[in-house]
Design an enzyme around this catalytic site. Structure first.
Site: not given
Length: 266
Positions: A48, A50, A88-89, A99, A106, A110
């Site tokens: 998180d 990152v 991060d993934g 996840s 994310d 975005d």
């Protein structure tokens, strides 16, 4: 038994990095960045963190450089922070973490990054770029991009598949806009006439986003009508069966009454 949950969430999210890198480039950079991701995990850095830092870098690149017309350097900064989407993934998979939160974070950030990019274009054209039409087009690109994403999320939230990709989705919007901005920035290095690429790209994104929005609205309307028709048929089935059973009972009762009447006549 399949992938763990952590390997599906962030990786499935259409983040900025995944939008700008094709699957072969992603595979290469994932291998390159895996040791760096492992280093961050060992240092106790969370995925998180990152994600947040990557988004902050994109926002800085867009809102610090673009309003000043520094499109080349702004795009370079944004591109550098693109790799946080891959890091991060990778970290989430190494940690084996759930996840759902990562995917939500994310997707939310975005939208913020997209707003910063097109907001940076709008600020340039509202200021030193001195073009109100292109300022309006940039704002339309920003708004339509958010609404396109919302239509799919809202449609899925009411149980519809929203089975349409659309002409210009987030990946296309970002690649077209950022590549054009980076090339347009070469005008300051003496490349003549290349600055026209950014206005062309913005018009393409605006028209493509409008078409995509219409495609999704029409798809949701069609799927909604089909779902309601199917629900009506399902509801009609038990009602018709109950009605048939009622008629059968009434028939039995009528035949019984006739038999009793015959007995009485005798």
């Amino acid at each position: 038994m399949g992938q763990p949950v952590a390997s599906r969430g962030r990786a499935a999210t259409p983040t900025l990095g995944k939008a700008m890198l094709n699957k072969y480039a992603r595979a290469f950079f994932t291998r390159v960045l895996t040791p760096f991701a492992a280093f961050l995990v060992r240092r106790g850095v969370s995925p998180d963190t990152v994600t947040l830092l990557g988004t902050a870098g994109v926002i800085a690149g867009a809102l610090v450089f673009y309003p000043r017309g520094e499109f080349f350097w702004g795009t370079i900064v944004i591109t550098l922070f693109v790799f946080s989407d891959l890091v991060d993934g990778n970290m989430a998979r190494q940690l084996g973490r759930s996840s759902r939160w990562g995917a939500f974070l994310d997707s939310t950030l975005d939208r913020v990054a997209d707003g910063a990019i097109f907001g940076g274009f709008a600020l340039w054209y509202a200021g030193n770029g001195d073009d109100n039409v292109l300022c309006a087009v940039s704002i339309f690109c920003l708004t339509s991009g958010q609404v396109v994403s919302y239509t799919k999320a809202r449609g899925e939230s009411i149980g519809l598949p929203v089975a349409v990709n659309g002409l210009v989705e987030r990946a296309e919007r970002l690649v077209i806009s950022l590549v054009a901005a980076g090339l347009a920035g070469l005008h300051k290095f003496g490349v003549p006439g290349i600055q026209v690429l950014l206005p062309i790209a913005l018009w393409i994104v605006a028209v493509g986003s409008l078409v995509t929005l219409i495609q999704r609205v029409v798809t949701v309307r069609r799927e909604s009508a089909e779902a309601e028709a199917a629900a009506g048929e399902d509801a009609q089935g038990p009602a018709q069966e109950h009605e048939v059973q009622g008629h059968q009972v009434q028939g039995h009762e009528a035949r019984g009454s006739e038999a009793r009447g015959s007995e009485a006549a005798k």
